[in-house]
Write an enzyme that holds these catalytic residues in place. Structure first.
Site, PDB file in Angstrom:
ATOM      1  N   ALA A  13       9.512   6.672   6.669  1.00 17.93           N
ATOM      2  CA  ALA A  13      10.190   6.606   5.371  1.00 17.93           C
ATOM      3  C   ALA A  13      11.035   7.853   5.150  1.00 17.93           C
ATOM      4  O   ALA A  13      12.188   7.769   4.704  1.00 17.93           O
ATOM      5  CB  ALA A  13       9.164   6.451   4.247  1.00 17.93           C
TER       6      ALA A  13
ATOM      7  N   ARG B 121      -1.367   8.808  -2.942  1.00 18.48           N
ATOM      8  CA  ARG B 121      -2.667   9.249  -3.432  1.00 18.48           C
ATOM      9  C   ARG B 121      -2.772  10.763  -3.389  1.00 18.48           C
ATOM     10  O   ARG B 121      -3.732  11.341  -3.903  1.00 18.48           O
ATOM     11  CB  ARG B 121      -3.768   8.598  -2.587  1.00 18.48           C
ATOM     12  CG  ARG B 121      -3.860   7.092  -2.825  1.00 18.48           C
ATOM     13  CD  ARG B 121      -4.743   6.403  -1.821  1.00 18.48           C
ATOM     14  NE  ARG B 121      -4.915   4.985  -2.153  1.00 18.48           N
ATOM     15  CZ  ARG B 121      -5.440   4.100  -1.344  1.00 18.48           C
ATOM     16  NH1 ARG B 121      -5.868   4.467  -0.145  1.00 18.48           N
ATOM     17  NH2 ARG B 121      -5.559   2.838  -1.709  1.00 18.48           N
TER      18      ARG B 121
ATOM     19  N   TYR C  87      -0.896   3.992  -6.004  1.00 18.46           N
ATOM     20  CA  TYR C  87      -0.063   2.823  -5.756  1.00 18.46           C
ATOM     21  C   TYR C  87      -0.103   1.825  -6.915  1.00 18.46           C
ATOM     22  O   TYR C  87       0.898   1.188  -7.244  1.00 18.46           O
ATOM     23  CB  TYR C  87      -0.503   2.129  -4.463  1.00 18.46           C
ATOM     24  CG  TYR C  87      -0.598   3.040  -3.271  1.00 18.46           C
ATOM     25  CD1 TYR C  87       0.331   4.067  -3.065  1.00 18.46           C
ATOM     26  CD2 TYR C  87      -1.614   2.886  -2.321  1.00 18.46           C
ATOM     27  CE1 TYR C  87       0.250   4.905  -1.963  1.00 18.46           C
ATOM     28  CE2 TYR C  87      -1.706   3.711  -1.224  1.00 18.46           C
ATOM     29  CZ  TYR C  87      -0.777   4.720  -1.048  1.00 18.46           C
ATOM     30  OH  TYR C  87      -0.871   5.544   0.045  1.00 18.46           O
TER      31      TYR C  87
ATOM     32  N   LYS D 115       6.876  -2.702   9.985  1.00 21.09           N
ATOM     33  CA  LYS D 115       6.218  -3.523  10.997  1.00 21.09           C
ATOM     34  C   LYS D 115       4.954  -2.785  11.471  1.00 21.09           C
ATOM     35  O   LYS D 115       4.892  -1.555  11.409  1.00 21.09           O
ATOM     36  CB  LYS D 115       7.174  -3.825  12.152  1.00 21.09           C
ATOM     37  CG  LYS D 115       7.819  -2.576  12.792  1.00 21.09           C
ATOM     38  CD  LYS D 115       6.915  -1.946  13.796  1.00 21.09           C
ATOM     39  CE  LYS D 115       7.383  -0.571  14.216  1.00 21.09           C
ATOM     40  NZ  LYS D 115       6.324   0.206  14.850  1.00 21.09           N
TER      41      LYS D 115
END
Length: 329
Positions: free
Chosen positions: A18, A40, A60, A99
């Site tokens: 990311a 978290r 989340y 993925k």
């Protein structure tokens, strides 16, 4: 008429992929806004938020509860995908998931059917088919530059990872089959068709961790075109596709992870002829995030990738079922 507002995306987790590839591509897209990053670990979320100019969210669940988020990107470890993709869909969010979509074919199918029933987009982030080099290779093959294809070989291997890497934890990272193996499997699907079947496989399994560290899959089309698919995390780096035909062979290096500025080279050998074709640079991550946004907006050209993701998961399952497992130190 005013342009549509950007697609507001929230991010579940602070993974390296990311940070390096997906979020920079999203941040550069004019029709996408990275709205929030959840972790978290508040420190990780704050770091990402500062870099990409978005909100930092603790946990989340809090991000999924936000009415200001249209879609979520899920770059969590592989074996956490099923839980959080389902929660995101049930919260009414479109989902771009790293993925593999999940760790098994059954849960992948369930999630894809759930997304369809809710009218939401669920896209597995297999980025390499969105790179222009694969369209060019497919055209060369279709034009008969090497005759009829008889064999296909695809390899994705990386150097050994640290012992504490999550991919050595089967219940978290899933191992090499789910991480590296996805690439050659999906390449076979992409170039040879969805009716390819697994014939046999060999999986090397770490004795201490129980994780698959490498392997080889033999597959075949109904017409007898064979596919030799190699993957692992105990090798030198390789990332390639090769086609052997009745008149020659064609191969492509850096098939899966080229940098945006990299110009791929297609190499063709026929009898006394050797040719190298330098292709234009392309950014497969920019392409896939634009594709996701177009799919959410139901724009023309955003074809449904559900079947490819499901068939990929089924081939992983079949490789696991047919494999000879060899325990290694």
């Amino acid at each position: 008429m005013a342009p549509p507002r950007p697609l507001r995306i929230g991010v579940l987790g602070c993974a390296d992929i990311a940070w390096r590839r997906t979020l920079p591509a999203m941040a550069a897209a004019p029709d996408i806004e990275v709205a929030a990053v959840a972790s978290r670990d508040p420190g990780k979320a704050d770091r990402f938020a500062a870099a990409f100019g978005c909100a930092s969210v603790s946990g989340y669940e809090a991000l999924l509860a936000s009415s200001g988020i249209d879609a979520v990107y899920v770059p969590l470890p592989a074996m956490l995908h099923a839980e959080w993709v389902e929660k995101a869909l049930r919260a009414g969010k479109h989902v771009l998931a790293e993925k593999p979509l999940t760790g098994d074919a059954e849960s992948a199918g369930q999630l894809l059917r759930l997304a369809d029933s809710l009218g939401l987009v669920l896209l597995e982030n297999v980025a390499f088919p969105h790179h222009a080099q694969h369209a060019r290779v497919a055209k060369l093959i279709a034009d008969g530059v090497i005759g009829d294809v008889r064999d296909f070989t695809s390899v994705f291997t990386i150097p050994p990872l640290p012992e504490d890497d999550i991919r050595h934890q089967p219940d978290v990272g899933g191992g090499a089959l789910l991480d590296m193996g996805i690439y050659p499997i999906h390449a076979a699907l992409h170039h040879l068709g969805s009716d390819i079947e697994v014939v046999h496989a060999v999986l090397r399994v770490g004795a201490r961790t129980g994780a698959v560290v490498s392997g080889r899959i033999l597959a075949c089309t109904p017409g007898g075109v064979t596919a030799d698919l190699v993957f692992g995390m105990e090798h030198s780096y390789r990332s390639s596709c090769e086609f052997a035909g009745t008149r020659g062979r064609l191969w492509l290096d850096r098939a899966f992870t080229p940098q945006p500025t990299f110009q791929p080279v297609v190499r063709i050998d026929r009898q006394d002829h050797h040719e190298e074709i330098t292709l234009r640079a392309d950014d497969q991550f920019a392409n896939v995030v634009r594709y996701f946004a177009a799919a959410v907006r139901m724009e023309a050209g955003a074809a449904d990738r559900t079947a490819a993701s499901l068939r990929q998961a089924q081939l992983v399952r079949d490789a696991e079922r047919t494999a000879m497992r060899i325990e290694v130190p």
